[in-house]
Design a protein around this motif. Structure first.
Motif, PDB file in Angstrom:
ATOM      1  N   ARG A   1      -1.507 -10.077  -6.553  1.00 56.78           N
ATOM      2  CA  ARG A   1      -2.034  -9.101  -7.514  1.00 56.78           C
ATOM      3  C   ARG A   1      -2.125  -7.706  -6.898  1.00 56.78           C
ATOM      4  N   LEU A   2      -2.662  -7.632  -5.685  1.00 60.09           N
ATOM      5  CA  LEU A   2      -2.889  -6.331  -5.061  1.00 60.09           C
ATOM      6  C   LEU A   2      -1.586  -5.688  -4.589  1.00 60.09           C
ATOM      7  N   SER A   3      -0.675  -6.458  -4.028  1.00 58.98           N
ATOM      8  CA  SER A   3       0.593  -5.863  -3.574  1.00 58.98           C
ATOM      9  C   SER A   3       1.392  -5.335  -4.757  1.00 58.98           C
ATOM     10  N   ASP A   4       1.399  -6.068  -5.881  1.00 58.02           N
ATOM     11  CA  ASP A   4       2.086  -5.576  -7.077  1.00 58.02           C
ATOM     12  C   ASP A   4       1.432  -4.298  -7.594  1.00 58.02           C
ATOM     13  N   GLY A   5       0.099  -4.319  -7.656  1.00 60.19           N
ATOM     14  CA  GLY A   5      -0.617  -3.164  -8.187  1.00 60.19           C
ATOM     15  C   GLY A   5      -0.477  -1.927  -7.317  1.00 60.19           C
ATOM     16  N   ILE A   6      -0.543  -2.113  -5.995  1.00 58.50           N
ATOM     17  CA  ILE A   6      -0.399  -0.971  -5.079  1.00 58.50           C
ATOM     18  C   ILE A   6       1.007  -0.397  -5.178  1.00 58.50           C
ATOM     19  N   TYR A   7       2.021  -1.263  -5.279  1.00 54.48           N
ATOM     20  CA  TYR A   7       3.393  -0.789  -5.418  1.00 54.48           C
ATOM     21  C   TYR A   7       3.542   0.053  -6.687  1.00 54.48           C
TER      22      TYR A   7
END
Length: 590
Positions: free
Chosen positions: A423-429
């Motif tokens: 969730r966080l890696s997708d959102g940060i990207y």
């Protein structure tokens, strides 16, 4: 030191007869005798000190539990004492983050920059996982670590399901995970003194070698073009309109579009944001890894072998975890932990360790003399109600323990990291790609999660109250009744809870069954937890139901339309849907 004590003591003995007649001199003699007693006391080492100084300790590494020496224990106890203190004249935390109007590219520092990155992750022990996930997406990422970036010797205990999240994100292959597994064990016990044990399978039943796992991820990160700055301590961060600039104590200048603060519970950025505010609760953990256990095939997920007891000036309820260690067939790790409200009189870690040496042999049915202590383990894990922590600055986001994303009843952030990593890696990207880097836009990545807030009731229920007429056996009784009810309701209820995932329907069914089968326990819960706490919890429980409804029924209606939204609106609505799903615990599937 000892010679000086004996010399002074001998001098006092020799002078005593001559000074007998003078009251003034007798007082002086008493003072000097007191000094001698203090000096003698300083030469007496605690059992914990004797044990720890007899163990060969390798270099300290970053992250919780990365240090094993007695000196490191004393340093951490000083930090803990400061947290508990009621002193009002504490120093203001250092202001490590400042906002500077204008463009970094036009500033005097621009010409001194070593390199420019999309993302810089500060804190490598857990940060390397996120850094690698972002590198997999094509971003230029650096990791800044104040020590050498390597995992600790002590194993992490986790379930296979949580580990497979690392494969799903793409930072590891399943073979990499299998090679990092040092121990497997089943079944796993939940037990309470004088009650029937509850046995489960495949819960925290793997011992993972952080040294091997982090080394594998580190190589993967560097192969993707990631850059690691080791033995670098951060000095300050300057937030400009077009970048955030990290400056190290060696005056290395590193500009980036985004800083990820993965420096844990004691991050200097976090201290600036919290402004020395006391944690709302703390989990204190002590333990050891030792060799010499004969019965070493099962684990304890949670075990309570005693009622509320006094340690130092405070009442505590002690819990245990125990796991076979992969370093040898007779090696076993045992943790003793307790939940406290930080205030003067709370036990020091060394006091807890002294109690641990007394209680652990009885708990594990083994003599301390028959064990070889390989490592002594200790840590403090503060938690705050206002978690996860919203972003307080543009271009800076907290991650892992620094964000407070871990459950308030857990004492380690690796499990929550794997759960939220995708969730966080997708959102940060998406935030980097769309330039959505304001504090508001970044806060959508650390949203309110009612299932996390609802967990606060469990920590309060497991904490000993200092002034109460409740039976010291009550916590055992309450926990056993709840675990027994969850066992009756089956795996869909018990399994998520044991992995710190709270869901609305399983929780509602458990509470309903407790009220039907054990109605007389309800008044004691009000006394133990308190009416204000219960009212606060009921608000979060209601929101848990609301998020469950939104994720179940509203999400399917909105999701097909998201790609038609403008870019910023699309980013925001994706974060709302994630907040509903993760905040209701519906991301967890059996």
């Amino acid at each position: 030191m000892a010679a000086a004590v004996l010399a002074e003591f001998g001098l006092l003995c020799g002078c005593h007869r001559r000074l007998k007649a003078s009251p003034l001199l007798r007082n002086e003699t008493k003072k000097r005798a007191g000094r001698v007693q203090c000096l003698q006391a300083q030469t007496v080492r605690s059992r914990t000190q004797r044990i720890m100084e007899g163990i060969a300790v390798s270099g300290e590494v970053g992250g919780a539990g990365g240090a094993y020496s007695y000196n490191a224990l004393k340093r951490l106890d000083q930090v803990w004492s400061s947290i508990c203190s009621d002193e009002t004249d504490k120093q203001e935390p250092q202001q490590v983050v400042s906002t500077i109007p204008g463009l970094f590219s036009k500033s005097n520092l621009a010409g001194r920059a070593v390199d420019t990155f999309d993302v810089i992750v500060c804190g490598g022990t857990l940060g390397i996982f996120l850094a690698t996930a972002l590198s997999c997406k094509g971003l230029k990422v650096a990791v800044v670590e104040r020590n050498i970036l390597k995992g600790r010797e002590q194993e992490w205990n986790i379930s296979k399901k949580e580990l497979l999240e690392l494969v799903k994100v793409g930072i590891l292959e399943e073979d990499d995970i299998d090679q990092a597994i040092a121990a497997k064990f089943n079944p796993n016990r939940c037990g309470f003194e004088g009650k029937d044990d509850i046995w489960v399978e495949d819960i925290l039943n793997l011992g993972i070698l952080p040294v091997k796992l982090i080394e594998t991820v580190k190589k993967r990160f560097e192969a993707l073009g990631g850059v690691i700055f080791e033995s670098c301590s951060v000095s300050k961060f300057s937030v400009y309109d077009d970048a955030v600039v990290l400056q190290t104590t060696d005056e290395i200048i590193l500009p980036s579009r985004l800083i990820i603060d993965a420096m844990g519970n004691f991050s200097p950025i976090l201290k600036q944001i919290r402004r020395e505010r006391k944690p709302d609760g703390v989990c204190l953990v002590v333990g050891s890894c030792a060799r010499g256990f004969r019965n070493n095939s099962t684990s304890d997920v949670i075990y309570s072998s005693s009622s509320v007891k006094r340690i130092g000036d405070s009442k505590v309820h002690l819990f245990w975890e125990a796991f076979p260690s992969g370093s040898g067939p007779k090696d076993r790790t045992t943790y003793m932990f307790t939940y406290v409200n930080p205030q003067p009189g709370c036990p020091a870690l060394e006091e807890l360790l002294e109690e641990y040496w007394d209680l652990m042999p009885k708990y594990q049915k083994v003599s301390l003399d028959d064990l070889e202590i390989l490592r002594v383990i200790y840590g403090i894990f503060p938690t705050y109600r206002g978690s996860p922590l919203p972003a307080s600055f543009n271009r800076i986001l907290q991650f892992g323990d620094a964000s407070g994303i871990q459950s308030p009843v857990s004492f380690g952030g690796f499990g929550s990291l794997t759960r939220h990593l995708g969730r966080l890696s997708d959102g940060i990207y998406e935030a980097i790609s769309g330039n959505f880097l304001s504090s508001y836009e970044l806060s959508l990545l650390n949203p309110y999660m009612p299932n996390l807030s609802a967990s606060w009731l469990f920590q309060r229920a497991m904490s000993a109250k200092q002034q109460t007429n409740i039976s010291p056996e009550f916590i055992n009784e309450l926990l056993y009744v709840n675990f027994q009810s969850m066992q009756r309701l089956g795996d869909p209820v018990l399994r998520p809870f044991l992995q710190d995932v709270v869901q609305f329907w399983p929780l509602a069914k458990t509470l309903g069954l407790v009220m039907v089968t054990e109605p007389l326990i309800i008044p004691s819960i009000f006394h133990q937890v308190g009416v204000p706490e219960l009212l606060d919890w009921f608000g979060h429980f209601s929101m848990l139901g609301h998020y469950t409804f939104l994720s179940t029924f509203v999400d399917p209606a909105i999701r097909p339309l998201i790609d038609t939204f403008p870019a910023k609106m699309k980013y925001e609505w994706k974060r709302y849907l994630e907040a509903w799903r993760y905040g209701s615990g519906l991301d967890y599937e059996l």
